[in-house]
Write a protein that holds these residues in place. Structure first.
Motif, mmCIF file in Angstrom:
data_model
loop_
_atom_site.group_PDB
_atom_site.id
_atom_site.type_symbol
_atom_site.label_atom_id
_atom_site.label_comp_id
_atom_site.label_asym_id
_atom_site.label_seq_id
_atom_site.Cartn_x
_atom_site.Cartn_y
_atom_site.Cartn_z
ATOM 1 N N PRO A 217 -7.605 -11.750 88.925
ATOM 2 C CA PRO A 217 -8.165 -11.421 87.608
ATOM 3 C C PRO A 217 -7.769 -10.009 87.174
ATOM 4 O O PRO A 217 -7.545 -9.133 87.995
ATOM 5 N N ARG A 218 -7.680 -9.842 85.861
ATOM 6 C CA ARG A 218 -7.355 -8.573 85.218
ATOM 7 C C ARG A 218 -5.925 -8.121 85.485
ATOM 8 O O ARG A 218 -5.602 -6.953 85.419
ATOM 9 N N THR A 219 -5.048 -9.080 85.768
ATOM 10 C CA THR A 219 -3.618 -8.787 85.878
ATOM 11 C C THR A 219 -3.009 -8.853 84.489
ATOM 12 O O THR A 219 -3.262 -9.792 83.744
ATOM 13 N N LEU A 220 -2.233 -7.847 84.124
ATOM 14 C CA LEU A 220 -1.527 -7.869 82.849
ATOM 15 C C LEU A 220 -0.194 -8.566 83.067
ATOM 16 O O LEU A 220 0.622 -8.133 83.888
ATOM 17 N N PRO B 40 21.034 -13.252 64.643
ATOM 18 C CA PRO B 40 19.628 -12.952 64.943
ATOM 19 C C PRO B 40 19.056 -13.833 66.055
ATOM 20 O O PRO B 40 18.277 -13.356 66.880
ATOM 21 N N GLU B 41 19.460 -15.099 66.087
ATOM 22 C CA GLU B 41 18.950 -16.009 67.113
ATOM 23 C C GLU B 41 19.363 -15.578 68.522
ATOM 24 O O GLU B 41 18.689 -15.883 69.496
ATOM 25 N N GLU B 42 20.501 -14.908 68.641
ATOM 26 C CA GLU B 42 21.000 -14.506 69.952
ATOM 27 C C GLU B 42 20.555 -13.097 70.345
ATOM 28 O O GLU B 42 20.616 -12.729 71.514
ATOM 29 N N VAL B 43 20.120 -12.312 69.364
ATOM 30 C CA VAL B 43 19.770 -10.917 69.634
ATOM 31 C C VAL B 43 18.261 -10.720 69.747
ATOM 32 O O VAL B 43 17.782 -9.989 70.609
ATOM 33 N N LEU B 44 17.486 -11.361 68.876
ATOM 34 C CA LEU B 44 16.032 -11.193 68.890
ATOM 35 C C LEU B 44 15.407 -12.090 69.950
ATOM 36 O O LEU B 44 15.780 -13.254 70.094
ATOM 37 N N VAL B 45 14.456 -11.537 70.696
ATOM 38 C CA VAL B 45 13.790 -12.320 71.735
ATOM 39 C C VAL B 45 12.276 -12.152 71.618
ATOM 40 O O VAL B 45 11.796 -11.116 71.191
ATOM 41 N N PRO B 46 11.531 -13.181 72.015
ATOM 42 C CA PRO B 46 10.074 -13.076 71.953
ATOM 43 C C PRO B 46 9.519 -12.286 73.126
ATOM 44 O O PRO B 46 10.154 -12.164 74.172
ATOM 45 N N GLY B 47 8.330 -11.764 72.947
ATOM 46 C CA GLY B 47 7.599 -11.107 74.024
ATOM 47 C C GLY B 47 6.108 -11.313 73.805
ATOM 48 O O GLY B 47 5.638 -11.295 72.663
ATOM 49 N N GLN B 48 5.385 -11.549 74.885
ATOM 50 C CA GLN B 48 3.924 -11.736 74.811
ATOM 51 C C GLN B 48 3.295 -11.046 76.000
ATOM 52 O O GLN B 48 3.848 -11.040 77.089
ATOM 53 N N ALA B 49 2.095 -10.495 75.803
ATOM 54 C CA ALA B 49 1.344 -9.910 76.902
ATOM 55 C C ALA B 49 -0.008 -10.619 76.978
ATOM 56 O O ALA B 49 -0.633 -10.871 75.960
ATOM 57 N N TRP B 50 -0.429 -10.948 78.202
ATOM 58 C CA TRP B 50 -1.700 -11.610 78.438
ATOM 59 C C TRP B 50 -2.451 -10.886 79.540
ATOM 60 O O TRP B 50 -1.851 -10.481 80.538
ATOM 61 N N LEU B 51 -3.743 -10.764 79.374
ATOM 62 C CA LEU B 51 -4.599 -10.258 80.439
ATOM 63 C C LEU B 51 -5.196 -11.481 81.127
ATOM 64 O O LEU B 51 -5.928 -12.263 80.507
ATOM 65 N N VAL B 52 -4.863 -11.666 82.391
ATOM 66 C CA VAL B 52 -5.235 -12.869 83.137
ATOM 67 C C VAL B 52 -6.670 -12.744 83.647
ATOM 68 O O VAL B 52 -7.071 -11.681 84.128
ATOM 69 N N GLY B 53 -7.418 -13.817 83.568
ATOM 70 C CA GLY B 53 -8.772 -13.849 84.123
ATOM 71 C C GLY B 53 -9.810 -13.265 83.179
ATOM 72 O O GLY B 53 -9.513 -12.897 82.053
#
Length: 94
Positions: free
Chosen positions: A45-48, A78-91
């Motif tokens: 728990p509380r892992t980023l 743009p499809e080859e250069v831009l990438v997604p990113g997401q951050a989640w705090l687990v638990g």
């Protein structure tokens, strides 16, 4: 301290041809979600957790949209250069 894990599943699934664009990306997304969930369940728990793509891609479609070819990457679109990113705090969070 941190840990880095690389998931090559998307790139592996895009090397060959496949079904239409929406169907193909939905299947890949579902597979990535299942693998990611198993990994998240192993974290304390509380892992980023930060997920991001290391490069984008272009997925060519047939004229009728029923199939897609192998993905291309390494270009400047743009499809080859831009990438997604997401951050989640687990638990649980207090």
């Amino acid at each position: 301290l941190g840990e880095v894990m690389k998931l090559d599943l998307v790139e592996a699934r895009l090397r060959g041809g496949g079904p239409g664009y929406d169907e193909r990306l939905e299947a890949i997304a579902e597979e990535v979600a299942q693998v990611t969930l198993r990994y998240i369940e192993s974290l304390p728990p509380r892992t980023l957790l930060f997920l991001f793509g290391d490069h984008g891609f272009r997925l060519p479609s047939s004229p009728d949209g029923r199939t897609t070819g192998p993905a291309t990457q390494g270009g400047v679109s743009p499809e080859e250069v831009l990438v997604p990113g997401q951050a989640w705090l687990v638990g649980g969070v207090h």
